[in-house]
Design an enzyme around this catalytic site. Structure first.
Site, PDB file in Angstrom:
ATOM      1  N   GLY A 145       0.825  -1.208   0.000  1.00  0.00           N
ATOM      2  CA  GLY A 145       0.000   0.000   0.000  1.00  0.00           C
ATOM      3  C   GLY A 145       0.854   1.250   0.000  1.00  0.00           C
ATOM      4  O   GLY A 145       1.891   1.314   0.658  1.00  0.00           O
ATOM      5  N   ARG A 192      -6.195  -2.641   9.831  1.00  0.00           N
ATOM      6  CA  ARG A 192      -6.727  -4.007   9.819  1.00  0.00           C
ATOM      7  C   ARG A 192      -6.214  -4.813  11.003  1.00  0.00           C
ATOM      8  O   ARG A 192      -6.934  -5.606  11.594  1.00  0.00           O
ATOM      9  CB  ARG A 192      -6.352  -4.701   8.506  1.00  0.00           C
ATOM     10  CG  ARG A 192      -7.031  -6.052   8.310  1.00  0.00           C
ATOM     11  CD  ARG A 192      -6.861  -6.580   6.894  1.00  0.00           C
ATOM     12  NE  ARG A 192      -7.581  -5.773   5.922  1.00  0.00           N
ATOM     13  CZ  ARG A 192      -6.995  -5.058   4.961  1.00  0.00           C
ATOM     14  NH1 ARG A 192      -5.687  -5.042   4.846  1.00  0.00           N
ATOM     15  NH2 ARG A 192      -7.711  -4.363   4.114  1.00  0.00           N
ATOM     16  N   ASP A 226       2.256  -0.201  11.910  1.00  0.00           N
ATOM     17  CA  ASP A 226       2.195  -1.538  12.497  1.00  0.00           C
ATOM     18  C   ASP A 226       3.468  -2.359  12.320  1.00  0.00           C
ATOM     19  O   ASP A 226       3.437  -3.582  12.375  1.00  0.00           O
ATOM     20  CB  ASP A 226       1.012  -2.313  11.907  1.00  0.00           C
ATOM     21  CG  ASP A 226       1.118  -2.500  10.397  1.00  0.00           C
ATOM     22  OD1 ASP A 226       1.996  -1.866   9.768  1.00  0.00           O
ATOM     23  OD2 ASP A 226       0.313  -3.263   9.843  1.00  0.00           O
ATOM     24  N   GLU A 229     -10.933  -0.491  11.350  1.00  0.00           N
ATOM     25  CA  GLU A 229     -11.577  -1.464  10.461  1.00  0.00           C
ATOM     26  C   GLU A 229     -11.306  -2.905  10.869  1.00  0.00           C
ATOM     27  O   GLU A 229     -12.116  -3.797  10.617  1.00  0.00           O
ATOM     28  CB  GLU A 229     -11.116  -1.248   9.018  1.00  0.00           C
ATOM     29  CG  GLU A 229      -9.627  -1.481   8.808  1.00  0.00           C
ATOM     30  CD  GLU A 229      -9.194  -1.325   7.356  1.00  0.00           C
ATOM     31  OE1 GLU A 229     -10.055  -1.394   6.478  1.00  0.00           O
ATOM     32  OE2 GLU A 229      -7.985  -1.136   7.127  1.00  0.00           O
ATOM     33  N   ARG A 245       0.981  -5.317  -6.120  1.00  0.00           N
ATOM     34  CA  ARG A 245       1.121  -6.550  -5.356  1.00  0.00           C
ATOM     35  C   ARG A 245       1.266  -7.706  -6.344  1.00  0.00           C
ATOM     36  O   ARG A 245       0.660  -7.697  -7.412  1.00  0.00           O
ATOM     37  CB  ARG A 245      -0.088  -6.764  -4.451  1.00  0.00           C
ATOM     38  CG  ARG A 245      -0.324  -5.611  -3.465  1.00  0.00           C
ATOM     39  CD  ARG A 245      -1.505  -5.893  -2.562  1.00  0.00           C
ATOM     40  NE  ARG A 245      -1.923  -4.727  -1.806  1.00  0.00           N
ATOM     41  CZ  ARG A 245      -1.386  -4.330  -0.665  1.00  0.00           C
ATOM     42  NH1 ARG A 245      -0.384  -5.027  -0.137  1.00  0.00           N
ATOM     43  NH2 ARG A 245      -1.834  -3.250  -0.029  1.00  0.00           N
ATOM     44  N   ARG A 284      -4.977   7.578   2.744  1.00  0.00           N
ATOM     45  CA  ARG A 284      -3.652   7.292   2.181  1.00  0.00           C
ATOM     46  C   ARG A 284      -3.096   8.437   1.347  1.00  0.00           C
ATOM     47  O   ARG A 284      -1.917   8.443   1.020  1.00  0.00           O
ATOM     48  CB  ARG A 284      -3.720   6.046   1.297  1.00  0.00           C
ATOM     49  CG  ARG A 284      -3.721   4.744   2.052  1.00  0.00           C
ATOM     50  CD  ARG A 284      -3.492   3.610   1.084  1.00  0.00           C
ATOM     51  NE  ARG A 284      -3.554   2.324   1.738  1.00  0.00           N
ATOM     52  CZ  ARG A 284      -3.539   1.177   1.097  1.00  0.00           C
ATOM     53  NH1 ARG A 284      -3.465   1.166  -0.221  1.00  0.00           N
ATOM     54  NH2 ARG A 284      -3.598   0.036   1.744  1.00  0.00           N
ATOM     55  N   THR A 334       4.116   2.709   5.781  1.00  0.00           N
ATOM     56  CA  THR A 334       2.728   2.258   5.874  1.00  0.00           C
ATOM     57  C   THR A 334       1.978   3.177   6.820  1.00  0.00           C
ATOM     58  O   THR A 334       2.515   3.541   7.878  1.00  0.00           O
ATOM     59  CB  THR A 334       2.627   0.806   6.372  1.00  0.00           C
ATOM     60  OG1 THR A 334       1.268   0.504   6.705  1.00  0.00           O
ATOM     61  CG2 THR A 334       3.492   0.565   7.596  1.00  0.00           C
ATOM     62  N   ILE A 335       0.762   3.535   6.485  1.00  0.00           N
ATOM     63  CA  ILE A 335       0.009   4.457   7.337  1.00  0.00           C
ATOM     64  C   ILE A 335      -0.442   3.791   8.632  1.00  0.00           C
ATOM     65  O   ILE A 335      -0.778   4.484   9.605  1.00  0.00           O
ATOM     66  CB  ILE A 335      -1.212   5.051   6.607  1.00  0.00           C
ATOM     67  CG1 ILE A 335      -2.264   3.975   6.314  1.00  0.00           C
ATOM     68  CG2 ILE A 335      -0.793   5.784   5.341  1.00  0.00           C
ATOM     69  CD1 ILE A 335      -3.591   4.539   5.830  1.00  0.00           C
ATOM     70  N   ASP A 336      -0.457   2.454   8.673  1.00  0.00           N
ATOM     71  CA  ASP A 336      -0.987   1.749   9.850  1.00  0.00           C
ATOM     72  C   ASP A 336      -0.082   1.818  11.070  1.00  0.00           C
ATOM     73  O   ASP A 336      -0.519   1.525  12.184  1.00  0.00           O
ATOM     74  CB  ASP A 336      -1.256   0.284   9.511  1.00  0.00           C
ATOM     75  CG  ASP A 336      -2.437   0.100   8.571  1.00  0.00           C
ATOM     76  OD1 ASP A 336      -3.222   1.053   8.415  1.00  0.00           O
ATOM     77  OD2 ASP A 336      -2.565  -0.984   7.989  1.00  0.00           O
ATOM     78  N   ASP A 382       5.182  -4.946   6.089  1.00  0.00           N
ATOM     79  CA  ASP A 382       5.731  -6.247   6.464  1.00  0.00           C
ATOM     80  C   ASP A 382       5.841  -7.221   5.293  1.00  0.00           C
ATOM     81  O   ASP A 382       6.817  -7.956   5.184  1.00  0.00           O
ATOM     82  CB  ASP A 382       4.917  -6.873   7.601  1.00  0.00           C
ATOM     83  CG  ASP A 382       3.434  -6.986   7.274  1.00  0.00           C
ATOM     84  OD1 ASP A 382       3.019  -6.515   6.209  1.00  0.00           O
ATOM     85  OD2 ASP A 382       2.696  -7.551   8.096  1.00  0.00           O
TER      86      ASP A 382
END
Length: 319
Positions: free
Chosen positions: A11, A171, A129, A222, A72, A252, A125-127, A103
């Site tokens: 992403g 997620r 994580d 989410e 991807r 994003r 990554t915006i998450d 990841d």
């Protein structure tokens, strides 16, 4: 090392362009040629690789997305697919690769390293994580995008005296929901890392209504639950008029914040330094505002955690 490649994968996130710019210019400053690998690992397999010059990355530091594009591919997860990618790297004389992504992208970087191509991962990554770093490129920008959206939604929530459920990305990680909810004074925050008590949430909303509160904001990650489904639960239990906003991919996009531009610039340059030092299979990160590096798989084997003290604080302040 005289020639390296750089790619973005997975992403997109605001600040990736700033990281690309940093990798390219730091490398050229160090007398290393840089090749852009377009469309991530898919582009590596297809040989979509072009040399980048200083001017190639001019006027991109303020732009969202990624000039190298991203895609991807399941093929790269196979040994045959990676062999095709390696063949293209050999063809272009590329001796090391900087991988900007999350990841899944880092797993590919580790596989390339094991096949003889030194790789350094840059967390984008915006998450937020990725273990081993306090912040990832894009998190700060996405967070501010969410806060801006909630501020606007609050205006209409106040005008119509409604309860609003706002679903944000995340997620597997609740950082965006937690930080945005705390920053915007949300009454309730739902994150994947913590179970929630529906009765407690309903009681809090009803108590607020009794003391004259005209609207409420609920932020849902989410990965915890669908905002639409949760909104229906709230309306059925409270009979309060409830609306749901799913922010989606707007999170994003946009021009990266100063924080993300600086972080991306620092991490991109550090990645080049590590390649020059002969390191491989590493990821760069920032901890307590200091640049660090870790073994990629060792870092990814750790479980991402959110700051539960912040989560507790959000509850204490939403009484």
């Amino acid at each position: 090392m005289k020639r390296i490649g750089v790619l973005t994968s997975g992403g997109d996130s605001p600040g990736m362009n700033a990281a690309i710019r940093s990798v390219v210019r730091k490398a050229i400053y160090s007398n290393i040629e840089v090749y852009g690998i377009y469309y991530g690992y898919a582009g590596m397999i297809e040989g979509n690789i072009k040399k980048l010059e200083i001017g190639s990355v001019g006027d991109i530091i303020h732009r969202g997305g990624t000039m190298l594009y991203t895609a991807r591919t399941e093929e790269f997860k196979t040994e045959a697919g990676r062999a095709k990618g390696i063949e293209q790297l050999n063809k272009h004389g590329i001796e090391g690769v900087v991988v900007i992504g999350g990841d899944g992208s880092f797993q590919g970087a580790k596989k390339l390293t094991e096949a003889g191509y030194p790789c350094i991962g840059v967390p984008g990554t915006i998450d937020n994580d990725i273990p081993g770093t306090d912040f990832t490129i894009g998190f700060d920008t996405a967070l501010n995008t969410i806060i801006d959206a909630i501020d606007k939604i609050r205006d209409t929530a106040t005008s119509h005296e409604r309860t609003y459920v706002i679903e944000v990305m995340g997620r597997h990680a609740g950082d965006l929901a937690l930080w945005a909810g705390l920053a915007d004074g949300a009454e309730t925050i739902l994150i994947p890392e913590a179970p929630y008590d529906m009765e407690e949430i309903i009681t809090r909303l009803q108590n607020g209504h009794k003391r004259g509160k005209k609207h409420s904001i609920i932020v849902v990650a989410e990965g915890c639950e669908s905002g639409v489904a949760f909104g229906k639960k709230i309306e059925e239990a409270t009979k309060f008029e409830t609306r749901v906003s799913v922010l989606g991919y707007i999170q994003r996009g946009g021009s990266p914040t100063a924080g993300d531009r600086v972080l991306a610039s620092r991490l991109g340059a550090k990645a080049v330094d590590l390649l020059l030092e002969g390191k491989k299979g590493r990821m760069v990160g920032i901890q307590q505002n200091k640049l660090v590096d870790h073994d990629i798989l060792e870092a990814l084997s750790q479980k991402h955690t959110v700051d539960m003290d912040m989560y507790t604080l959000s509850k204490e302040l939403s009484i």
